[in-house]
Design an enzyme around this catalytic site. Structure first.
Site, PDB file in Angstrom:
ATOM      1  N   TYR A  88     -91.519  35.881  78.579  1.00  0.00           N
ATOM      2  CA  TYR A  88     -91.233  34.495  78.184  1.00  0.00           C
ATOM      3  C   TYR A  88     -90.393  33.708  79.197  1.00  0.00           C
ATOM      4  O   TYR A  88     -90.729  32.555  79.512  1.00  0.00           O
ATOM      5  CB  TYR A  88     -90.633  34.446  76.765  1.00  0.00           C
ATOM      6  CG  TYR A  88     -91.726  34.567  75.723  1.00  0.00           C
ATOM      7  CD1 TYR A  88     -92.355  33.434  75.203  1.00  0.00           C
ATOM      8  CD2 TYR A  88     -92.176  35.818  75.311  1.00  0.00           C
ATOM      9  CE1 TYR A  88     -93.380  33.546  74.296  1.00  0.00           C
ATOM     10  CE2 TYR A  88     -93.203  35.942  74.396  1.00  0.00           C
ATOM     11  CZ  TYR A  88     -93.805  34.802  73.890  1.00  0.00           C
ATOM     12  OH  TYR A  88     -94.845  34.916  72.996  1.00  0.00           O
ATOM     13  N   GLU A 109     -93.470  38.237  67.138  1.00  0.00           N
ATOM     14  CA  GLU A 109     -94.172  39.318  67.850  1.00  0.00           C
ATOM     15  C   GLU A 109     -93.427  40.648  67.735  1.00  0.00           C
ATOM     16  O   GLU A 109     -94.059  41.713  67.663  1.00  0.00           O
ATOM     17  CB  GLU A 109     -94.409  38.918  69.313  1.00  0.00           C
ATOM     18  CG  GLU A 109     -95.523  37.867  69.412  1.00  0.00           C
ATOM     19  CD  GLU A 109     -95.520  37.031  70.676  1.00  0.00           C
ATOM     20  OE1 GLU A 109     -94.933  37.475  71.682  1.00  0.00           O
ATOM     21  OE2 GLU A 109     -96.093  35.928  70.663  1.00  0.00           O
TER      22      GLU A 109
END
Ligand code: HEM
Length: 385
Positions: A95, A137
């Protein structure tokens, strides 16, 4: 927590970023892959080449930014994306990398117009949006039936119509296939011929016999210059006995209607795969199911043998093949004859097919919220969020 000022700046600048969305996306991927070529082993190169779907990531950040003061509004859509990320093995540490290059792309495209205040606000907003994904997630990784990609042996391959093949695989390692749910998909990773990177693709499961095997189908995508990297290889270079790497089943598309409702399962192209799994499962459970598949011609209908057999064996199952060469486009008039208040609609296919069906359903005053659907493409590109 973001400050009110940060939220204001973000919301005010979304339209400007949207205007330059395509340019930002292009610069973002170029710079990202220059600095992190290893990510080419995760991202879909065919999508990049065909100009398809690569805007999904940046567009979704922008769509999410519109809801920056109530990010819970995007959760249903994040859930679908998070399943795909988990299946692809996108990890928390990816990310910040994506964030860095997205911000650099914004700066590069907007130049001086992107002031420090604006850039700082977007950096913070990206962090908030990313954390929604990361949390979701994390839970999915904990629940996944197995870690990473594992080896499966191909035990059967069959032609389905002229452009699809069905694959049956079983684990080579000490792995137990969990109880599969109709609507789920698996993700296959191969090293394509003539390409230096790994390539990953999602394929829906077409059967939930739950006998320790996984059955999925692959449509041959594109041709010539635009031929799909993975689908053509799977069709042409893989045989029974070969090994495929597969990550654990994923997806949130499933039958979730009350038992007394009849199901209208509507599909086109490769959309047939999850619908066939639902037809098999719900048909055997005794629920009334109307299965409609839209196809060009009868010769090309995938899984025709299986669908016809389920039709014959189950009185509660009704099958309609809508053949475009014979019946033209599927219109609201035809749809109307299949729908009433006791019917729940399930829809699966490519983005164009789904858009067309939603237009026709709109004419009957049925909007997206009244339909269970799974596009083969990013959901946010057809939903209103
Ligand atoms: C797919 C959004 C972060 C890798 C997607 C899709 C969306 C999306 C909307 C399309 C899903 C679909 O097909 O239904 C986002 C957002 C992110 C983010 C909003 C950040 C907040 C990441 C990160 C990675 C990543 C960090 C890994 C480096 C991928 C890959 C795909 C994908 C590989 C499959 C599509 C392709 O290969 O082109 N993402 N994503 N994403 N995402 Fe993300």
């Amino acid at each position: 927590m973001l400050s009110e000022q940060t939220k204001e700046i973000v919301k005010q600048t979304v339209p400007v970023l949207e205007q330059y969305g395509n340019e930002i996306t292009k610069v973002f991927y170029e710079r990202l892959f220059e600095a992190h070529p290893e990510l080419l082993n995760i991202f879909n190169k065919s999508n990049q080449k065909q100009g398809k779907q690569q805007t999904a990531l940046a567009q979704t950040v922008l769509a999410a930014a519109k809801h920056i003061d109530q990010l819970e509004a995007i959760v249903p859509n994040v859930n679908q994306i998070a399943h795909k990320h988990r299946a692809l093995q996108v990890k928390e540490e990816h990310y910040p990398i994506v964030g860095e290059y997205l911000l650099k792309a914004i700066k590069e495209v907007l130049g001086d117009a992107a002031t420090d205040d604006i850039m700082n606000a977007w950096e913070e907003a990206y962090g908030e949006i990313a954390s929604v994904f990361i949390q979701m997630e994390k839970a999915m990784y904990e629940q996944a039936a197995w870690d990473d990609f594992q080896s499966f042996k191909i035990t059967n391959i069959e032609d389905q119509g002229t452009s699809m093949k069905s694959f049956e695989v079983e684990p080579e390692e000490n792995i137990k296939v969990p109880e599969l749910i109709a609507g789920q998909y698996i993700t296959v990773r191969i090293k394509p011929t003539n390409d230096e990177n790994l390539a990953l693709r999602h394929y829906s499961i077409f059967s939930v016999k739950n006998d320790g095997k996984i059955r999925f189908a692959v449509k041959r995508e594109g041709a010539g210059e635009k031929k799909g990297l993975v689908s053509h290889d799977l069709h042409d270079s893989y045989s029974v006995g070969d090994t495929l790497e597969i990550s654990a089943p994923a997806g949130d598309f499933k039958v979730e209607s009350p038992e007394d409702k009849k199901l209208l399962l509507l599909s086109s192209g490769a959309g047939v795969t999850p619908m066939l799994a639902m037809l098999e499962d719900e048909g055997y459970k005794g629920r009334d199911v109307h299965f409609v598949h839209v196809n060009e011609s009868e010769a090309d209908v995938p899984f025709k043998k299986e669908i016809d057999a389920l039709n014959v064996m189950n009185n509660n199952v009704e099958v309609t093949y809508h053949l475009r060469e014979r019946d033209g486009y599927l219109t609201s008039d035809e749809l109307k004859s299949w729908i009433n208040e006791d019917v729940e609609i399930y829809l699966c296919g490519g983005i164009t097919f789904m858009d067309t069906i939603f237009e026709e359903l709109n004419k009957l005053n049925i909007d997206q919220s009244g339909v269970h659907f799974e596009p083969f493409g990013p959901k946010m590109s057809i939903t209103n969020v």
